[in-house]
Design a protein around this motif. Structure first.
Motif, PDB file in Angstrom:
ATOM      1  N   LEU A   1     -22.183 -44.331  24.505  1.00 34.74           N
ATOM      2  CA  LEU A   1     -22.187 -44.175  23.272  1.00 34.74           C
ATOM      3  C   LEU A   1     -22.913 -45.347  22.173  1.00 34.74           C
ATOM      4  O   LEU A   1     -22.245 -46.414  22.778  1.00 34.74           O
ATOM      5  CB  LEU A   1     -20.669 -43.763  22.447  1.00 34.74           C
ATOM      6  N   HIS A   2     -23.873 -45.122  21.408  1.00 29.74           N
ATOM      7  CA  HIS A   2     -24.268 -46.416  20.667  1.00 29.74           C
ATOM      8  C   HIS A   2     -24.824 -45.768  19.173  1.00 29.74           C
ATOM      9  O   HIS A   2     -25.294 -44.731  19.035  1.00 29.74           O
ATOM     10  CB  HIS A   2     -25.297 -47.060  21.409  1.00 29.74           C
ATOM     11  N   THR A   3     -24.663 -46.731  18.238  1.00 35.09           N
ATOM     12  CA  THR A   3     -24.825 -46.613  16.853  1.00 35.09           C
ATOM     13  C   THR A   3     -24.256 -44.988  16.600  1.00 35.09           C
ATOM     14  O   THR A   3     -25.369 -44.301  16.102  1.00 35.09           O
ATOM     15  CB  THR A   3     -26.258 -46.747  16.723  1.00 35.09           C
ATOM     16  N   LEU A   4     -22.945 -44.698  16.855  1.00 36.72           N
ATOM     17  CA  LEU A   4     -22.649 -43.480  16.425  1.00 36.72           C
ATOM     18  C   LEU A   4     -22.283 -43.306  14.778  1.00 36.72           C
ATOM     19  O   LEU A   4     -22.346 -44.261  14.153  1.00 36.72           O
ATOM     20  CB  LEU A   4     -21.456 -42.922  17.065  1.00 36.72           C
ATOM     21  N   GLN A   5     -22.204 -42.073  14.280  1.00 38.19           N
ATOM     22  CA  GLN A   5     -21.938 -41.790  12.884  1.00 38.19           C
ATOM     23  C   GLN A   5     -20.412 -41.034  12.808  1.00 38.19           C
ATOM     24  O   GLN A   5     -20.093 -40.644  13.754  1.00 38.19           O
ATOM     25  CB  GLN A   5     -22.945 -40.803  12.472  1.00 38.19           C
ATOM     26  N   PRO A   6     -20.029 -41.309  11.625  1.00 42.78           N
ATOM     27  CA  PRO A   6     -18.525 -40.845  11.483  1.00 42.78           C
ATOM     28  C   PRO A   6     -18.402 -39.332  11.682  1.00 42.78           C
ATOM     29  O   PRO A   6     -17.334 -38.978  12.345  1.00 42.78           O
ATOM     30  CB  PRO A   6     -18.563 -40.883  10.021  1.00 42.78           C
ATOM     31  N   GLU A   7     -19.425 -38.698  11.548  1.00 42.15           N
ATOM     32  CA  GLU A   7     -19.546 -37.295  11.825  1.00 42.15           C
ATOM     33  C   GLU A   7     -19.320 -36.934  13.566  1.00 42.15           C
ATOM     34  O   GLU A   7     -19.143 -35.862  13.961  1.00 42.15           O
ATOM     35  CB  GLU A   7     -20.590 -36.453  11.143  1.00 42.15           C
ATOM     36  N   ASP A   8     -19.479 -37.841  14.178  1.00 39.73           N
ATOM     37  CA  ASP A   8     -19.452 -37.854  15.654  1.00 39.73           C
ATOM     38  C   ASP A   8     -17.974 -37.940  16.194  1.00 39.73           C
ATOM     39  O   ASP A   8     -17.904 -37.704  17.294  1.00 39.73           O
ATOM     40  CB  ASP A   8     -20.369 -38.863  16.428  1.00 39.73           C
ATOM     41  N   SER A   9     -17.092 -38.088  15.317  1.00 38.67           N
ATOM     42  CA  SER A   9     -15.643 -38.288  15.625  1.00 38.67           C
ATOM     43  C   SER A   9     -15.235 -36.937  16.043  1.00 38.67           C
ATOM     44  O   SER A   9     -15.423 -35.882  15.188  1.00 38.67           O
ATOM     45  CB  SER A   9     -14.890 -38.694  14.391  1.00 38.67           C
ATOM     46  N   ALA A  10     -14.754 -36.808  17.177  1.00 38.37           N
ATOM     47  CA  ALA A  10     -14.430 -35.539  17.812  1.00 38.37           C
ATOM     48  C   ALA A  10     -13.694 -35.684  19.037  1.00 38.37           C
ATOM     49  O   ALA A  10     -13.539 -36.737  19.687  1.00 38.37           O
ATOM     50  CB  ALA A  10     -15.505 -34.740  18.104  1.00 38.37           C
ATOM     51  N   LEU A  11     -13.208 -34.676  19.740  1.00 41.12           N
ATOM     52  CA  LEU A  11     -12.639 -34.720  21.191  1.00 41.12           C
ATOM     53  C   LEU A  11     -13.687 -34.345  22.125  1.00 41.12           C
ATOM     54  O   LEU A  11     -14.385 -33.216  21.926  1.00 41.12           O
ATOM     55  CB  LEU A  11     -11.532 -33.836  21.331  1.00 41.12           C
ATOM     56  N   TYR A  12     -13.863 -35.226  22.981  1.00 38.71           N
ATOM     57  CA  TYR A  12     -14.974 -35.039  24.001  1.00 38.71           C
ATOM     58  C   TYR A  12     -14.331 -34.627  25.476  1.00 38.71           C
ATOM     59  O   TYR A  12     -13.624 -35.277  25.909  1.00 38.71           O
ATOM     60  CB  TYR A  12     -15.999 -36.289  24.333  1.00 38.71           C
ATOM     61  N   LEU A  13     -14.783 -33.640  25.868  1.00 39.42           N
ATOM     62  CA  LEU A  13     -14.112 -32.987  26.960  1.00 39.42           C
ATOM     63  C   LEU A  13     -15.082 -32.844  27.978  1.00 39.42           C
ATOM     64  O   LEU A  13     -16.653 -32.608  27.985  1.00 39.42           O
ATOM     65  CB  LEU A  13     -13.832 -31.389  26.894  1.00 39.42           C
ATOM     66  N   CYS A  14     -14.595 -33.404  29.097  1.00 45.07           N
ATOM     67  CA  CYS A  14     -15.475 -33.514  30.636  1.00 45.07           C
ATOM     68  C   CYS A  14     -15.039 -32.130  31.372  1.00 45.07           C
ATOM     69  O   CYS A  14     -13.723 -31.831  31.083  1.00 45.07           O
ATOM     70  CB  CYS A  14     -15.148 -34.668  31.244  1.00 45.07           C
ATOM     71  N   ALA A  15     -15.990 -31.778  31.921  1.00 46.17           N
ATOM     72  CA  ALA A  15     -15.437 -30.454  32.843  1.00 46.17           C
ATOM     73  C   ALA A  15     -16.276 -30.505  34.148  1.00 46.17           C
ATOM     74  O   ALA A  15     -17.335 -30.870  34.161  1.00 46.17           O
ATOM     75  CB  ALA A  15     -15.625 -29.157  32.169  1.00 46.17           C
ATOM     76  N   SER A  16     -15.593 -29.836  35.042  1.00 43.36           N
ATOM     77  CA  SER A  16     -16.340 -29.617  36.399  1.00 43.36           C
ATOM     78  C   SER A  16     -16.090 -28.083  36.895  1.00 43.36           C
ATOM     79  O   SER A  16     -15.301 -27.300  36.554  1.00 43.36           O
ATOM     80  CB  SER A  16     -15.804 -30.571  37.408  1.00 43.36           C
ATOM     81  N   SER A  17     -17.300 -27.829  37.851  1.00 39.25           N
ATOM     82  CA  SER A  17     -17.122 -26.459  38.306  1.00 39.25           C
ATOM     83  C   SER A  17     -17.607 -26.654  39.795  1.00 39.25           C
ATOM     84  O   SER A  17     -18.230 -27.453  40.200  1.00 39.25           O
ATOM     85  CB  SER A  17     -17.613 -25.325  37.376  1.00 39.25           C
ATOM     86  N   PRO A  18     -17.118 -25.736  40.618  1.00 45.58           N
ATOM     87  CA  PRO A  18     -17.684 -25.546  42.104  1.00 45.58           C
ATOM     88  C   PRO A  18     -19.390 -25.769  42.050  1.00 45.58           C
ATOM     89  O   PRO A  18     -19.853 -26.628  42.986  1.00 45.58           O
ATOM     90  CB  PRO A  18     -17.128 -24.363  42.688  1.00 45.58           C
ATOM     91  N   GLY A  19     -19.840 -24.834  41.309  1.00 48.17           N
ATOM     92  CA  GLY A  19     -21.292 -25.032  41.011  1.00 48.17           C
ATOM     93  C   GLY A  19     -21.572 -24.547  39.731  1.00 48.17           C
ATOM     94  O   GLY A  19     -20.818 -24.248  39.213  1.00 48.17           O
ATOM     95  N   MET A  20     -23.041 -24.503  39.353  1.00 50.55           N
ATOM     96  CA  MET A  20     -23.259 -24.189  38.054  1.00 50.55           C
ATOM     97  C   MET A  20     -23.025 -22.637  37.861  1.00 50.55           C
ATOM     98  O   MET A  20     -22.844 -22.238  36.715  1.00 50.55           O
ATOM     99  CB  MET A  20     -24.765 -24.491  37.643  1.00 50.55           C
ATOM    100  N   ASN A  21     -23.329 -21.864  38.845  1.00 49.23           N
ATOM    101  CA  ASN A  21     -22.826 -20.244  38.891  1.00 49.23           C
ATOM    102  C   ASN A  21     -21.732 -19.964  39.285  1.00 49.23           C
ATOM    103  O   ASN A  21     -21.659 -18.648  39.480  1.00 49.23           O
ATOM    104  CB  ASN A  21     -24.182 -19.786  39.294  1.00 49.23           C
ATOM    105  N   THR A  22     -20.842 -20.795  39.734  1.00 45.77           N
ATOM    106  CA  THR A  22     -19.691 -20.470  40.383  1.00 45.77           C
ATOM    107  C   THR A  22     -18.483 -20.977  39.848  1.00 45.77           C
ATOM    108  O   THR A  22     -18.233 -22.095  39.682  1.00 45.77           O
ATOM    109  CB  THR A  22     -19.833 -21.124  41.810  1.00 45.77           C
ATOM    110  N   GLY A  23     -17.522 -19.834  39.815  1.00 42.67           N
ATOM    111  CA  GLY A  23     -16.215 -20.396  39.133  1.00 42.67           C
ATOM    112  C   GLY A  23     -16.044 -20.975  37.831  1.00 42.67           C
ATOM    113  O   GLY A  23     -16.953 -20.765  37.182  1.00 42.67           O
ATOM    114  N   GLU A  24     -14.676 -20.994  37.604  1.00 46.80           N
ATOM    115  CA  GLU A  24     -14.243 -21.642  36.175  1.00 46.80           C
ATOM    116  C   GLU A  24     -14.423 -22.895  36.212  1.00 46.80           C
ATOM    117  O   GLU A  24     -14.850 -23.750  36.923  1.00 46.80           O
ATOM    118  CB  GLU A  24     -12.755 -20.999  35.832  1.00 46.80           C
ATOM    119  N   LEU A  25     -14.530 -23.573  34.824  1.00 48.87           N
ATOM    120  CA  LEU A  25     -14.469 -24.765  34.464  1.00 48.87           C
ATOM    121  C   LEU A  25     -13.280 -25.447  34.350  1.00 48.87           C
ATOM    122  O   LEU A  25     -12.183 -24.875  34.000  1.00 48.87           O
ATOM    123  CB  LEU A  25     -14.889 -25.029  32.890  1.00 48.87           C
ATOM    124  N   PHE A  26     -13.062 -26.700  35.155  1.00 51.87           N
ATOM    125  CA  PHE A  26     -11.742 -27.356  34.929  1.00 51.87           C
ATOM    126  C   PHE A  26     -12.073 -28.566  33.905  1.00 51.87           C
ATOM    127  O   PHE A  26     -12.934 -29.156  34.472  1.00 51.87           O
ATOM    128  CB  PHE A  26     -11.768 -27.877  36.478  1.00 51.87           C
TER     129      PHE A  26
END
Lengths: 110, 113
Positions: B78-103
């Motif tokens: 993150l660099h030179t962000l704006q106040p409107e960038d304030s948020a919750l940033y969520l990371c997720a993974s899945s077995p493959g792009m076309n496989t399974g749900e998001l964790f």
């Protein structure tokens, strides 16, 4: 365009049944998901539908009609701990984009 | 415990700062994602990595820079962000792009002053 619509808030009584609806318009379709998110926590997977019909998992069931672009999540025997946001999400054809609705906040009252 | 760990959980930064968010998954998944969650708005997909190769950049401003050194780790610089960038940033993974749900991880709550 891409659009997923679900009600903003719902209130239901402990022990009752509640149905949360979701309608979608997306670029192709490769499955619909429901996630539960408690305040301040990560979304967690509830159900997945890719074919038309009803999928049942304990107190939770999810229904899909692809021709109508429609799904619902049915919660039975509501408990206070079911108070959370419920997110409807569609995985687009091609597989790498899962698009989310804004979520439905469910309040369960005693 | 979803098997996806994010740090830091909370971050406050000024608009001129540079910081990084980290995500690690212990599930052996091949696909990793960054989502932005703002109040009363749908989760917005930002970036997708499959086998550590970027497959999607969802029109994200260049002040957000992702890095995926291997299939288990994902960073958001993150660099030179704006106040409107304030948020919750969520990371997720899945077995493959076309496989399974998001964790999902628990998220990093970012506040830009």
């Amino acid at each position: 365009g891409q659009n997923i619509d679900q009600p903003t808030e719902m209130t239901a009584t402990e022990g009752a049944i509640v149905q949360i609806n979701c309608t979608y318009q997306t670029s192709g379709f490769n499955g619909l998901f429901w996630y539960q998110q408690h305040a301040g926590e990560a979304p967690t997977f509830l159900s997945y539908n890719v074919l038309d019909g009803l999928e049942e998992k304990g107190r939770f069931s999810s229904f899909l009609s692809r021709s109508k672009g429609y799904s619902y999540l049915l919660l039975k025997e509501l408990q206070m701990k079911d108070s959370a946001s419920y997110l409807c999400a569609v995985r687009e054809a091609g597989g790498f984009k899962t698009i989310f609705g804004a979520g439905t906040r469910l309040f369960v009252k005693a | 415990e979803t098997g996806v760990t994010q740090t830091p959980r909370h971050l406050v930064m000024g608009m001129t700062n540079k910081k990084s968010l980290k995500c690690e998954q212990h599930l052996g998944h091949n696909a990793m994602y960054w989502y932005k969650q703002s109040a009363k708005k749908p989760l917005e997909l930002m970036f997708v990595y499959n086998f550590k190769e970027q497959t999607e950049n969802n029109s994200v401003p260049s002040r957000f820079s992702p890095e995926c050194p291997n299939s288990s780790h994902l960073f958001l610089h993150l660099h030179t962000l704006q106040p409107e960038d304030s948020a919750l940033y969520l990371c997720a993974s899945s077995p493959g792009m076309n496989t399974g749900e998001l964790f999902f991880g628990e998220g990093s709550r970012l506040t830009v002053l």
